[in-house]
Design a protein around this motif. Structure first.
Motif, mmCIF file in Angstrom:
data_model
loop_
_atom_site.group_PDB
_atom_site.id
_atom_site.type_symbol
_atom_site.label_atom_id
_atom_site.label_comp_id
_atom_site.label_asym_id
_atom_site.label_seq_id
_atom_site.Cartn_x
_atom_site.Cartn_y
_atom_site.Cartn_z
ATOM 1 N N PRO A 7 41.753 46.646 42.736
ATOM 2 C CA PRO A 7 40.789 46.010 43.646
ATOM 3 C C PRO A 7 40.486 44.580 43.227
ATOM 4 N N THR A 8 40.246 43.748 44.223
ATOM 5 C CA THR A 8 39.907 42.355 43.949
ATOM 6 C C THR A 8 38.505 42.017 44.440
ATOM 7 N N THR A 9 37.739 43.013 44.785
ATOM 8 C CA THR A 9 36.397 42.769 45.308
ATOM 9 C C THR A 9 35.437 42.385 44.195
ATOM 10 N N GLU A 10 34.340 41.778 44.572
ATOM 11 C CA GLU A 10 33.299 41.420 43.611
ATOM 12 C C GLU A 10 32.623 42.680 43.083
ATOM 13 N N PRO A 11 31.987 42.604 41.890
ATOM 14 C CA PRO A 11 31.284 43.767 41.334
ATOM 15 C C PRO A 11 30.238 44.296 42.316
ATOM 16 N N SER A 12 30.045 45.594 42.285
ATOM 17 C CA SER A 12 29.103 46.231 43.203
ATOM 18 C C SER A 12 28.331 47.289 42.440
ATOM 19 N N ASN A 13 27.582 48.069 43.156
ATOM 20 C CA ASN A 13 26.860 49.177 42.547
ATOM 21 C C ASN A 13 27.671 50.460 42.549
ATOM 22 N N MET A 36 43.217 51.848 40.184
ATOM 23 C CA MET A 36 43.041 51.388 38.799
ATOM 24 C C MET A 36 42.094 50.185 38.796
ATOM 25 N N HIS A 37 41.053 50.257 38.024
ATOM 26 C CA HIS A 37 40.076 49.161 37.909
ATOM 27 C C HIS A 37 40.244 48.523 36.540
ATOM 28 N N THR A 38 40.965 47.416 36.503
ATOM 29 C CA THR A 38 41.335 46.827 35.213
ATOM 30 C C THR A 38 40.135 46.227 34.478
ATOM 31 N N LYS A 39 39.150 45.741 35.214
ATOM 32 C CA LYS A 39 38.003 45.119 34.533
ATOM 33 C C LYS A 39 37.206 46.159 33.759
#
Length: 936
Positions: A56-62, A145-148
């Protein structure tokens, strides 16, 4: 007039505690001696046929996958992990490992999401989910997969059922990189042949680089480990081997299931190392290392002390060692000092291997204390574990305290327990006196990201933790402290319990003030009026702490004290100030507080009492305990640094050294005078200061000349350290008899490289002095000997000594070597740069080098590396001008987009320290110059 309380320590506290039936329960927890993560390899392994998953390339969320903590919806029970590390590169030149893993977990709360940690692993098959209960498993809808945040997020079409168990199966491939984190490779040469070891370092957040897992310390499980490996190699893991199956090309080794344990304590290693062993009460104890090192007997000392220390801790905890074996292994590449993996402890070679002919007394002490530290964790940390990393101090501080007890059991003639004052208490005071320090225990929300977790593996967690627990043990008595500790294992949970009656407060009330607020007090005793006060001690009193304190930076302070050698009852200072008539003195009486530095605070006095103490040091120093002679020096210098007393008063505490032969006062003085060298070795103060120190050390040098003729060892453990001090300082201040000795020894070695005439204890000092006095010829010879050395401690001595060169081009060349892992191992790169920066010639070179190469260093050596804070502090500790301060601020700002990882706090501390240095130099330079010219 305010509250205060006297109590006889032995009778009063023990009587009250035991009579009331109270238990001083300490803390149940754990974590580990080191840790160092690398983010060396940004390129992921992309095997043919791997399942690709979107990132994903979206901004951080809740959303839960954007949070750093796992949700509490799933609880792992067991893992079955099979790994096959390849110790030869593939067609692309990469070293890889393949694996498959299944984890059985219980659903605690219904959910349609499985979050599991996975970092730099590529799934080669679609993960599968199986239900172990009566209902079928939900269908997997998608995998992201969330690499951050390092998650594999498995989205389900329907919800998992609370109370039911499921099994998640994955197949994957990863790189066996040389980044010193997770499942990685270590390389070395033996008889000209390159050897590769597959090994691990999971703490704190790198188990997820080896296999998908719920990688948090509280999420314990049982692990079933299987390793495939070359038949010529041996596989090791936490528990004993269950079964080994050989065929022509590969061996499969399956290990017994582990105890219920945290992911960070896992270890698995494949190597062709040799080992030595012994069995004590049916417990198998083994030391593994390179076969050459084992053949040379370098593991014998570690083997000889391990059984003694294990038995000591069994008695200390009143809990039998819980595993059937205790393996310890020395690795050529290891970023930490050691790691307490349950049943398979990993070490740097210098922390485990000892050579009778080549290793020094200091090497021997390091080995026995680190072994004791790691063995202490086998109970406290591994058996009983912290829930989250914000309480790391309980794990590391405790092990850093009891390592002295375990080492003392193994080496009872060394009096090693006293050295905690120099090694930990005085050391951490320097950090904890900064406004940018931090409490021992932080809030969980403050420690979330991997780099934040790495940051808490610092001097505060280790040394302040040890110092505060030592203080607690002292005022409770070791018997009560140990009783409480043993109850922690009974109840398997953290407990502070009331241990002293209401007149003194509860242990909880006392310890909260030392644990939940940063810093420490300076206690000032006015022996004329009897007034006693406490203030938050800050090296720069004009700064303000970065964080508020619910206790307003006041502590409950246990004050042990004497009045002219007559011990007095323990006094509790429970508020800001109080009137204590017993502390009034007259005539030739004097007061000395914080006996043997058991309390975590500094002490100041009225001028008259300072003068009396200075007189006692000059005329009858034996009236003051050795530890307190060291304390008087350290307190005075730091009080002067903070502007509380005159700098000349601090300098006068060194006058008695002309007749002092004990190690601790000398070491304290040299540590504090080192600050003067850092501030003034580029100014006119340097010459007179060298003359003064040279005059003082000449008597010590002559003492050891008469005692040993530089051919024999002094009888005592710390006497051997002081012999080294005498030689090092005498040579550095230009004493001719010393420089002649050093040059002669080094020239003899250069003439016959196969026979080193320099005594093992003296080598570090001799190598540095000879290289500093020499040029290219001496440096190149040292490099040649460094490359040939087969004993790790000898390589370390030579590596540090080459930083003593005084020709800039040699140091610049050496700095470039740190970027070449074929010359300087990655584990040693940052410490080599720090050594060069400690040299007045090398400091600006190292600073320029780090600034020019920061992005490369940060990426290659890992933003989470524990050594990053050491690197930043090491290259900036000499800063004392406005120009240097602006350079430091510019460095911070220019590299904000890259980051500093675990060195983030160190940047702020360096700016604060530099600001304080500027003020101090401006205020004191002229006075210090005059005093060194005419010391009184």
């Amino acid at each position: 007039m305010g509250k205060g309380f006297f109590i006889n320590k032995t009778v009063g506290i023990v009587g009250i505690v035991l009579a009331a039936g109270a238990i001083a329960t300490i803390i149940a927890l754990s974590v580990v001696y080191s840790q160092e993560k690398s983010k060396n390899n940004e390129n992921e392994v992309k095997p043919t046929g791997a399942v690709t998953t979107p990132v994903p390339t979206t901004e951080p969320s809740n959303e839960p996958w954007d949070q750093w903590r796992l949700p509490q919806t799933l609880s792992p029970q067991t893992y079955n992990v099979t790994l096959w590390p390849r110790l030869q590169p593939d067609a692309t030149g990469l070293y890889i490992f393949r694996g498959l893993s299944s984890v059985v977990f219980r659903c605690v709360e219904k959910t349609n999401l499985i979050l599991i940690h996975s970092n730099k692993l590529n799934m080669t098959l679609q993960p599968t989910l199986t239900a172990l209960g009566s209902k079928p498993a939900p269908i997997i809808e998608s995998i992201v997969m969330h690499t951050k945040t390092q998650y594999m997020a498995i989205h389900l079409k329907d919800e998992l059922t609370a109370g039911e168990s499921y099994e998640l199966y994955t197949e994957f491939v990863g790189e066996l990189a040389d980044d010193l984190g997770g499942f990685y490779r270590s390389e070395y040469y033996e008889n000209g042949v390159k050897k590769v070891v597959a090994t691990t370092q999971m703490q704190a957040t790198d188990a997820r680089k080896a296999f998908p897992c719920f990688d948090e310390p509280a999420m314990k499980a049982v692990f079933h480990i299987t390793l495939y490996h070359d038949p010529a190699t041996v596989a090791l893991s936490n528990d004993k081997v269950n079964i080994t199956v050989d065929d022509t090309f590969v061996t499969r080794t399956t290990f017994a299931p582990t105890e219920v344990m945290s992911t960070y304590l896992l270890a698995f290693i494949v190597s062709d190392f040799g080992f030595i062993e012994q069995n004590i009460d049916k417990l198998q104890i083994r030391i593994f290392a390179r076969q050459e090192a084992i053949n040379a007997g370098q593991g014998e000392y570690a083997l000889s002390v391990t059984g003694t220390i294990l038995k000591f801790f069994e008695d200390y905890y009143n809990v039998p060692y819980p595993l059937p074996k205790s393996d310890q292994i020395a690795l050529p590449d290891f970023n930490a000092g050691a790691m307490e993996n349950w049943g398979l402890i990993t070490y740097r070679e210098t922390a485990l291997l000892y050579d009778e002919e080549i290793s020094s007394n200091g090497n021997k002490e390091r080995i026995v204390t680190i072994i004791a530290h790691e063995l202490a964790h086998q109970w406290f940390g591994n058996l009983v574990t912290i829930r989250w990393w914000n309480d790391l101090w309980l794990n590391e501080g405790f092990a850093s305290y009891v390592e002295y007890l375990g080492a003392d059991k193994a080496e009872p003639t060394w009096n090693i327990k006293d050295l905690i004052v120099l090694n930990d208490v005085h050391r951490v005071f320097a950090i904890d006196a900064l406004a940018s320090s931090h409490p021992l225990s932080s809030k969980e929300e403050e420690i979330q990201r991997p780099e934040q977790i790495s940051e808490v593996f610092d001097t505060i967690s280790y040394s302040k933790g040890a110092s505060v627990l030592r203080m607690l043990s002292d005022f409770l008595t070791e018997t009560v402290f140990t009783q409480g500790l043993q109850n922690a294992f009974v109840y398997s949970q953290p407990i502070w319990y009331v241990a002293i009656n209401n007149a003194v407060q509860s242990v909880q009330d006392i310890m909260d003030r030392w644990v939940l607020q940063m810093g420490f007090p300076v206690v000032t005793i006015n022996t004329e009026t009897g007034q006693i006060t406490q203030e938050h001690f800050l090296l720069d009193p004009e700064t303000k702490p970065d964080r508020p304190s619910e206790f307003n930076y006041e502590w409950f302070v246990p004050i042990s004290w004497t009045k002219k050698e007559a011990a007095q009852p323990l006094y509790w200072l429970l508020q800001k100030t109080n009137q204590v008539d017993q502390m009034k003195i007259s005539g030739d009486e004097w007061v000395l507080a914080n006996i043997n530095v058991t309390g975590y605070y500094r002490v100041n006095y009225d001028n008259e009492n300072w003068e009396r103490l200075l007189n006692v040091l000059q005329t009858s120093r034996q009236s003051i305990p050795v530890i307190n002679r060291a304390q008087i020096i350290d307190d005075a210098f730091n009080l002067a640094k903070a502007g509380i007393i005159e700098t000349t008063l601090a300098l006068r505490t060194t006058l008695f050294l002309a007749s002092e032969t004990e190690y601790m006062p000398w070491e304290s003085a040299l540590d504090n005078l080192d600050y003067f060298y850092l501030m003034f070795d580029r100014t006119e103060v340097y010459g007179p200061m060298q003359t003064y120190v040279g005059n003082k050390v000449e008597g010590l040098f002559d003492y050891f000349t008469r005692l040993t003729n530089w051919e024999n060892l002094p009888p005592g453990h710390t006497d051997q350290y002081n012999q080294v001090n005498a030689l090092r300082v005498a040579c550095s201040t230009g004493l001719e008899a010393c420089t002649t000795l050093v040059k002669t020894w080094f020239e003899q070695w250069m003439e016959n490289p196969n026979v080193n005439p320099i005594k093992a204890n003296l080598r570090s000092a001799v190598y540095c002095s000879a290289i500093a006095a020499g040029g290219e010829k001496e440096w190149n010879f040292a490099w040649e000997m460094f490359e040939k050395a087969t004993v790790a401690s000898e390589k370390d001595k030579l590596r540090a000594a080459m930083a003593c060169a005084t020709e800039p081009w040699l140091l610049n060349r050496y700095l470039k070597y740190t970027l070449d892992s074929n010359k300087i191992r990655k584990q040693d790169a940052t410490s080599t740069i720090i050594s060069i920066a400690s040299n007045v010639v090398g400091q600006p070179l190292a600073w320029d080098f780090v600034r020019a190469n920061w992005e490369y260093i940060f990426k290659q050596y890992g933003g989470g590396s524990f050594s990053f804070s050491n690197l930043i502090n090491g290259i900036t500790k000499r800063f004392s001008t406005e120009f240097e301060l602006q350079q430091l601020i510019q460095f911070r700002d220019d590299n904000a987009h890259i980051g500093f990882g675990s060195g983030t706090l160190a940047i702020q501390q360096s700016i604060e320290r530099t600001t304080a240095n500027i003020k101090w130099v401006k205020k004191n330079q002229e006075t210090v110059l005059e005093w060194f010219i005419n010391p009184l």
